[in-house]
Write a protein that holds these residues in place. Sequence first.
Motif, mmCIF file in Angstrom:
data_model
loop_
_atom_site.group_PDB
_atom_site.id
_atom_site.type_symbol
_atom_site.label_atom_id
_atom_site.label_comp_id
_atom_site.label_asym_id
_atom_site.label_seq_id
_atom_site.Cartn_x
_atom_site.Cartn_y
_atom_site.Cartn_z
ATOM 1 N N ASP A 101 16.285 34.415 17.438
ATOM 2 C CA ASP A 101 15.353 34.191 16.187
ATOM 3 C C ASP A 101 14.945 35.531 15.332
ATOM 4 O OD1 ASP A 101 13.173 33.701 14.361
ATOM 5 O OD2 ASP A 101 13.054 31.674 15.691
ATOM 6 N N GLU A 102 15.766 35.264 13.967
ATOM 7 C CA GLU A 102 15.623 36.577 13.209
ATOM 8 C C GLU A 102 14.180 36.863 12.854
ATOM 9 O OE1 GLU A 102 16.870 34.365 8.931
ATOM 10 O OE2 GLU A 102 18.105 35.806 9.960
ATOM 11 N N ARG A 103 13.188 36.098 13.149
ATOM 12 C CA ARG A 103 11.888 36.431 12.525
ATOM 13 C C ARG A 103 11.135 37.211 13.676
ATOM 14 N NH1 ARG A 103 9.721 30.476 12.326
ATOM 15 N NH2 ARG A 103 10.923 30.162 14.021
ATOM 16 N N ILE A 104 11.902 37.491 14.768
ATOM 17 C CA ILE A 104 11.263 38.409 15.935
ATOM 18 C C ILE A 104 11.619 39.749 15.766
ATOM 19 C CG2 ILE A 104 10.882 38.531 18.468
ATOM 20 C CD1 ILE A 104 11.329 35.428 18.562
ATOM 21 N N LYS A 105 10.626 40.849 15.788
ATOM 22 C CA LYS A 105 10.759 42.209 16.101
ATOM 23 C C LYS A 105 10.349 42.549 17.231
ATOM 24 C CE LYS A 105 10.003 43.412 11.347
ATOM 25 N NZ LYS A 105 9.213 44.328 10.427
ATOM 26 N N VAL A 106 11.106 43.235 18.119
ATOM 27 C CA VAL A 106 10.743 43.745 19.443
ATOM 28 C C VAL A 106 10.475 45.253 19.354
ATOM 29 C CG1 VAL A 106 11.146 43.956 21.916
ATOM 30 C CG2 VAL A 106 11.598 41.693 20.403
ATOM 31 N N VAL A 107 9.271 45.645 19.784
ATOM 32 C CA VAL A 107 8.881 47.175 20.003
ATOM 33 C C VAL A 107 9.021 47.580 21.454
ATOM 34 C CG1 VAL A 107 7.330 49.049 19.306
ATOM 35 C CG2 VAL A 107 7.983 47.153 17.738
ATOM 36 N N HIS A 108 9.767 48.301 22.100
ATOM 37 C CA HIS A 108 9.636 48.769 23.342
ATOM 38 C C HIS A 108 9.088 50.277 23.317
ATOM 39 C CE1 HIS A 108 12.111 45.643 24.940
ATOM 40 N NE2 HIS A 108 12.866 45.817 24.033
ATOM 41 N N LYS A 109 7.766 50.347 24.255
ATOM 42 C CA LYS A 109 7.272 51.736 24.180
ATOM 43 C C LYS A 109 6.662 51.985 25.504
ATOM 44 C CE LYS A 109 3.184 51.852 22.739
ATOM 45 N NZ LYS A 109 2.339 51.815 23.883
ATOM 46 N N GLU A 110 6.409 53.182 25.723
ATOM 47 C CA GLU A 110 5.849 53.793 27.101
ATOM 48 C C GLU A 110 4.372 52.955 27.149
ATOM 49 O OE1 GLU A 110 5.736 57.851 27.804
ATOM 50 O OE2 GLU A 110 7.900 57.892 27.962
ATOM 51 N N ASN A 111 3.880 52.566 28.528
ATOM 52 C CA ASN A 111 2.728 51.852 28.619
ATOM 53 C C ASN A 111 1.429 52.909 27.779
ATOM 54 O OD1 ASN A 111 -0.090 51.676 30.948
ATOM 55 N ND2 ASN A 111 0.725 49.704 29.806
ATOM 56 N N GLY A 112 0.721 52.462 27.028
ATOM 57 C CA GLY A 112 -0.574 53.045 26.571
ATOM 58 C C GLY A 112 -1.758 52.488 26.524
ATOM 59 N N GLY A 113 -1.677 51.045 26.896
ATOM 60 C CA GLY A 113 -2.700 50.200 26.497
ATOM 61 C C GLY A 113 -2.943 49.287 25.398
ATOM 62 N N LEU A 114 -3.755 48.541 25.500
ATOM 63 C CA LEU A 114 -3.968 47.347 24.223
ATOM 64 C C LEU A 114 -3.986 48.251 22.997
ATOM 65 C CD1 LEU A 114 -3.861 44.625 23.338
ATOM 66 C CD2 LEU A 114 -6.631 44.624 23.847
ATOM 67 N N ALA A 115 -4.881 49.042 22.808
ATOM 68 C CA ALA A 115 -5.096 49.821 21.360
ATOM 69 C C ALA A 115 -3.864 50.347 21.189
ATOM 70 C CB ALA A 115 -6.116 50.750 21.427
ATOM 71 N N SER A 116 -3.229 51.104 21.928
ATOM 72 C CA SER A 116 -1.876 51.658 21.671
ATOM 73 C C SER A 116 -0.885 50.787 20.900
ATOM 74 C CB SER A 116 -1.367 52.366 22.927
ATOM 75 O OG SER A 116 -0.185 52.834 22.716
ATOM 76 N N ALA A 117 -0.891 49.447 21.862
ATOM 77 C CA ALA A 117 0.327 48.570 21.526
ATOM 78 C C ALA A 117 -0.023 47.942 20.191
ATOM 79 C CB ALA A 117 -0.008 47.584 22.616
ATOM 80 N N ARG A 118 -1.262 47.726 19.993
ATOM 81 C CA ARG A 118 -1.590 47.230 18.419
ATOM 82 C C ARG A 118 -1.238 48.114 17.426
ATOM 83 N NH1 ARG A 118 -7.119 43.941 20.026
ATOM 84 N NH2 ARG A 118 -6.075 42.094 20.774
ATOM 85 N N ARG A 119 -1.559 49.509 17.713
ATOM 86 C CA ARG A 119 -1.080 50.229 16.830
ATOM 87 C C ARG A 119 0.568 50.338 16.498
ATOM 88 N NH1 ARG A 119 -4.855 55.056 16.635
ATOM 89 N NH2 ARG A 119 -2.965 56.592 16.381
ATOM 90 N N ALA A 120 1.094 50.114 17.697
ATOM 91 C CA ALA A 120 2.614 50.234 17.423
ATOM 92 C C ALA A 120 3.218 49.155 16.682
ATOM 93 C CB ALA A 120 3.247 50.426 18.741
ATOM 94 N N GLY A 121 2.349 48.154 17.166
ATOM 95 C CA GLY A 121 2.868 46.746 16.123
ATOM 96 C C GLY A 121 2.483 46.838 14.759
ATOM 97 N N ILE A 122 1.269 47.258 14.437
ATOM 98 C CA ILE A 122 0.938 47.423 13.054
ATOM 99 C C ILE A 122 1.539 48.214 12.068
ATOM 100 C CG2 ILE A 122 -0.906 49.111 12.863
ATOM 101 C CD1 ILE A 122 -2.555 46.659 11.211
ATOM 102 N N LYS A 123 2.391 49.292 12.672
ATOM 103 C CA LYS A 123 3.123 50.428 11.875
ATOM 104 C C LYS A 123 4.411 49.594 11.545
ATOM 105 C CE LYS A 123 1.355 54.599 14.373
ATOM 106 N NZ LYS A 123 1.487 55.462 15.400
ATOM 107 N N VAL A 124 4.875 48.665 12.099
ATOM 108 C CA VAL A 124 6.197 48.007 11.665
ATOM 109 C C VAL A 124 5.945 46.706 10.887
ATOM 110 C CG1 VAL A 124 7.433 49.202 13.683
ATOM 111 C CG2 VAL A 124 6.485 46.777 13.919
ATOM 112 N N ALA A 125 4.681 46.360 10.832
ATOM 113 C CA ALA A 125 4.391 45.164 10.362
ATOM 114 C C ALA A 125 4.344 45.151 8.717
ATOM 115 C CB ALA A 125 2.823 44.722 10.457
#
Length: 339
Positions: A55-79
């Motif tokens: 599904d081309e609507r899906i983006k995947v970001v793989h990162k080192e474990n950093g916790g929820l706040a870190s994951a959301r930061r990574a997500g919004i940077k590519v939103a």
Amino acid sequence: MFFSVIVPVYKVEKYLPTCIESVLNQSFSDFELILVDDGSPDACPGICDSYASKDERIKVVHKENGGLASARRAGIKVATGDYVFNLDSDDLIENDTLECAHNIIKKYECEMVSFSYRWVKNGKTVNISDDCLPEGIYKGEDIEKQIYPKLLMDKNMNHISYYLSGKAVKRELLTPNQLGVSEKISLGEDLCCTFSCYLATKSVYISKKTAYLYTVREDSLSKEFNTKQIYLIEDVINEISKNRVEKIADYEEQLCRYSCFMCFTILASASEGNYKESIKTIKENIENSLHNEKIKAAEFEKISPKSKIAISLMKRGSYKKAFYFLNLCKKIKKVLGKG
């Protein structure tokens, strides 16, 4: 792109596929789904990549474990969406959630939409929670007079939902507030972000629609009991106090109630699990933190007799008595068949 749906992913291989499907099956199709693999050690990275390949609507970001706040930061940077909807990877949304949010935003031109929650355990609804306010649009003075007094907690223990998930937030509003949350915050990340957003927003729509389905898990990481949570809540208080809190007329009073309530919740959790050995540490941690004075200063009015008695004991420093009182309440509830 109208919506960016951000899903932080960590050790949820059992729940992730149904979470993803709940987004892909939305009746509103103008969205991107951002799956942030926060260094998950299980099958989650593969699940994310598998769905993205189909599904081309899906983006995947793989990162080192950093916790929820870190994951959301990574997500919004590519939103790239005009609005961001956060969804936890073990939860679901109703298939018309994004359509409903879109219609509200278009009609009221609001910066935030906050939906109600349906708590689901083993396929059955066990609770419904909302923002403790009438449904509708809130702007300007309405926000100051009706939302601000409940941002942390009013005298009756009512408060705006602390959760970031279940809210559609304009990306221009969310981004600086999401990126502003310290990555050291490991408990209360949601409140740190939503608190800032509410202080900065010009318009909010409070919806009674139970669009968000929260999965009640026995194995949830957020349910783990640890006496260090007392200090983690102290970190949250210090974090939110960096905001322009002078905009909230009764901020200090709310802060005292929030502090007291969270310590009460931690003590109740210890009692629920019968962690008798934790009583001394809980007492010491509270007395060595900012919570000690805030608990003494906290004032409540219309709360349950159980809460009133337990908090009264806490105010006197009688944490052992409060623990066993809460433990007794649990046993009585079980005998009466209400547990």
